[in-house]
Structure formats: structure tokens, C-alpha cells
Design an enzyme around this catalytic site. Structure first.
Site, mmCIF file in Angstrom:
data_model
loop_
_atom_site.group_PDB
_atom_site.id
_atom_site.type_symbol
_atom_site.label_atom_id
_atom_site.label_comp_id
_atom_site.label_asym_id
_atom_site.label_seq_id
_atom_site.Cartn_x
_atom_site.Cartn_y
_atom_site.Cartn_z
ATOM 1 N N ASN A 119 0.851 -1.191 0.000
ATOM 2 C CA ASN A 119 0.000 0.000 0.000
ATOM 3 C C ASN A 119 0.886 1.240 0.000
ATOM 4 O O ASN A 119 2.013 1.190 0.481
ATOM 5 C CB ASN A 119 -0.888 0.033 1.249
ATOM 6 C CG ASN A 119 -1.810 -1.165 1.328
ATOM 7 O OD1 ASN A 119 -2.271 -1.680 0.322
ATOM 8 N ND2 ASN A 119 -2.080 -1.615 2.535
ATOM 9 N N ARG A 174 -2.666 9.553 10.358
ATOM 10 C CA ARG A 174 -3.390 8.386 9.853
ATOM 11 C C ARG A 174 -3.281 7.323 10.935
ATOM 12 O O ARG A 174 -2.221 6.777 11.183
ATOM 13 C CB ARG A 174 -2.795 7.910 8.528
ATOM 14 C CG ARG A 174 -2.986 8.925 7.402
ATOM 15 C CD ARG A 174 -2.362 8.421 6.102
ATOM 16 N NE ARG A 174 -2.457 9.413 5.058
ATOM 17 C CZ ARG A 174 -3.396 9.422 4.116
ATOM 18 N NH1 ARG A 174 -4.337 8.511 4.093
ATOM 19 N NH2 ARG A 174 -3.389 10.363 3.191
ATOM 20 N N LYS A 190 2.400 -5.117 9.582
ATOM 21 C CA LYS A 190 2.795 -4.111 8.597
ATOM 22 C C LYS A 190 4.304 -3.874 8.655
ATOM 23 O O LYS A 190 4.905 -3.913 9.729
ATOM 24 C CB LYS A 190 2.109 -2.771 8.891
ATOM 25 C CG LYS A 190 0.607 -2.817 8.796
ATOM 26 C CD LYS A 190 -0.024 -1.485 9.163
ATOM 27 C CE LYS A 190 -1.530 -1.560 9.072
ATOM 28 N NZ LYS A 190 -2.166 -0.307 9.461
ATOM 29 N N TYR A 199 3.813 0.722 2.648
ATOM 30 C CA TYR A 199 3.871 -0.353 3.636
ATOM 31 C C TYR A 199 3.334 -1.650 3.075
ATOM 32 O O TYR A 199 2.432 -1.683 2.255
ATOM 33 C CB TYR A 199 3.169 0.038 4.935
ATOM 34 C CG TYR A 199 1.733 0.484 4.799
ATOM 35 C CD1 TYR A 199 0.685 -0.386 5.072
ATOM 36 C CD2 TYR A 199 1.432 1.787 4.416
ATOM 37 C CE1 TYR A 199 -0.623 0.028 4.967
ATOM 38 C CE2 TYR A 199 0.124 2.208 4.304
ATOM 39 C CZ TYR A 199 -0.906 1.323 4.583
ATOM 40 O OH TYR A 199 -2.209 1.733 4.456
ATOM 41 N N ASP A 236 -11.308 8.900 11.403
ATOM 42 C CA ASP A 236 -10.362 8.923 12.522
ATOM 43 C C ASP A 236 -10.795 9.856 13.652
ATOM 44 O O ASP A 236 -10.339 9.714 14.776
ATOM 45 C CB ASP A 236 -8.967 9.296 12.027
ATOM 46 C CG ASP A 236 -8.298 8.161 11.267
ATOM 47 O OD1 ASP A 236 -8.835 7.036 11.259
ATOM 48 O OD2 ASP A 236 -7.231 8.403 10.669
#
Length: 191
Positions: free
Chosen positions: A43, A54, A67, A127, A165
Site C-alpha cells: 500500500n 493516519r 505491517k 507499507y 479517525d
């Protein structure tokens, strides 16, 4: 093998008059560092403004994700929060500055919420993940949870957040599906 579940890496860079070459991922090097995970997807995100947060994100089983994070343009402060029930370090976090120039990487295993904040404008983060995105397994903890207590390095303009978020639950409202594996969170080793 690492005794900490979070692993801070810095792949070697080989340079000459043309520029440089870097092997950003190798199964053998990852295994030697203690990362025994099969990655299935890559990604990449772009954040326009400094102070973009994020996270704190994770995926629940059966699509939980480990990750391997790196900054490919600019700089971020990257965070991993222990959300494994029964862990003596539950709710604690580690942080590492990742920069395109420094080439640092952070491995965040299953059982940790992950977040980053951009330290400058126009930042790109790439990632690898160990499972595909599954919206029904998507989860998170609110970025400014007072129990976790992250002191975000924000510009005077404050945090830039997605609508999603802004409304995530607090750690105390969260019922973790992740079990402690016997490895407490430890400070990151210096690179």
C-alpha cells in the site's frame, strides 16, 4: 531473532556516481531480523499537509495485519500501540522517526494499533501488509486517547484527520480480540 515484537530496520544503501540502489525488502533479511510474516499486499499513501495523522488503525481477525512501514518521500513519526489483552505493556507505545533519506523501516506485528503523523508537507508512505484490506475487520483507537498519551509533534495549525479517525473509540471502550504472545513491548533499539 528480536526479543521485542516491534522491529526497527534500516536497509543498506549502495551508492555510486549514478545515485544509489537499495533492497527495500528481502525474505531472508526479514527472517534474520525476526520477521516471520508473509506479506500479501503493498500500500502507499500520500499526505498533502504536515500534521496529517493516519491512525491509530488495525484489522481484527480473521484478517488481522502485520505491517512493514517506510517513508518514501518526506518524514513521519511512526507509532505502534500495544493492544494485546493480557499484555503488561497494554496501551503503551513506541515511536520511530522514518524518513525517505534515512530509509528506516518499522515492523508492526498483529496486536498493535498503528499510526503516523507527517512531519512535513507532501509525504508518501509505503507499507507491506500480511493480509488484504477487509472493511468489516477495520478498527481503530482515537488518536488523542489520554490513556495512550501520545504527544504528537504537530504544527501550530493542528492535526489533519479523516472523518473516520475523528470518531474512533478510546482504548477503554475497546474490547481487544488480540492475545498477548509473551513478548512485552520494549524500547526500540538504536539503528
Amino acid at each position: 531473532m528480536s526479543s521485542s515484537p516491534i522491529i526497527h530496520l534500516q536497509p543498506r544503501r549502495f551508492g555510486d556516481a549514478r545515485g544509489w540502489f537499495m533492497e527495500t525488502y528481502s525474505d531472508a533479511a526479514a527472517l534474520a531480523a525476526g520477521i516471520d510474516v508473509r506479506f500479501v499486499q503493498d500500500n502507499q499513501s500520500f499526505s498533502a499537509a504536515a500534521g496529517t495523522i493516519r491512525g491509530l488503525h488495525f484489522q481484527r481477525p480473521p484478517h488481522a495485519q502485520a505491517k512493514l512501514v517506510r517513508c518514501v518521500r518526506g518524514a513521519i513519526m511512526d507509532y505502534a500501540v500495544d493492544i494485546r489483552r493480557g499484555s503488561p505493556t497494554y496501551g503503551q507505545y513506541v515511536a520511530a522517526k522514518l524518513t525517505a533519506e534515512g530509509r528506516e523501516q518499522l515492523f508492526v506485528p498483529i496486536g498493535f494499533a498503528h499510526a503516523f503523523v507527517t512531519l512535513e508537507a507532501e509525504v508518501e508512505v509505503a507499507y507491506k501488509v500480511s493480509d488484504v484490506y477487509a472493511p468489516d475487520c477495520d478498527g481503530g483507537i482515537i488518536w488523542n486517547d489520554s490513556v495512550v498519551g501520545i504527544e504528537w509533534p504537530l504544527p501550530k495549525s493542528g492535526a489533519v484527520l479523516s472523518d473516520k479517525d475523528r470518531v474512533l473509540p478510546t482504548l477503554s471502550e475497546f474490547d481487544s480480540p488480540f492475545d498477548y504472545d509473551g513478548r512485552p513491548l520494549q524500547p526500540l533499539s538504536a539503528l
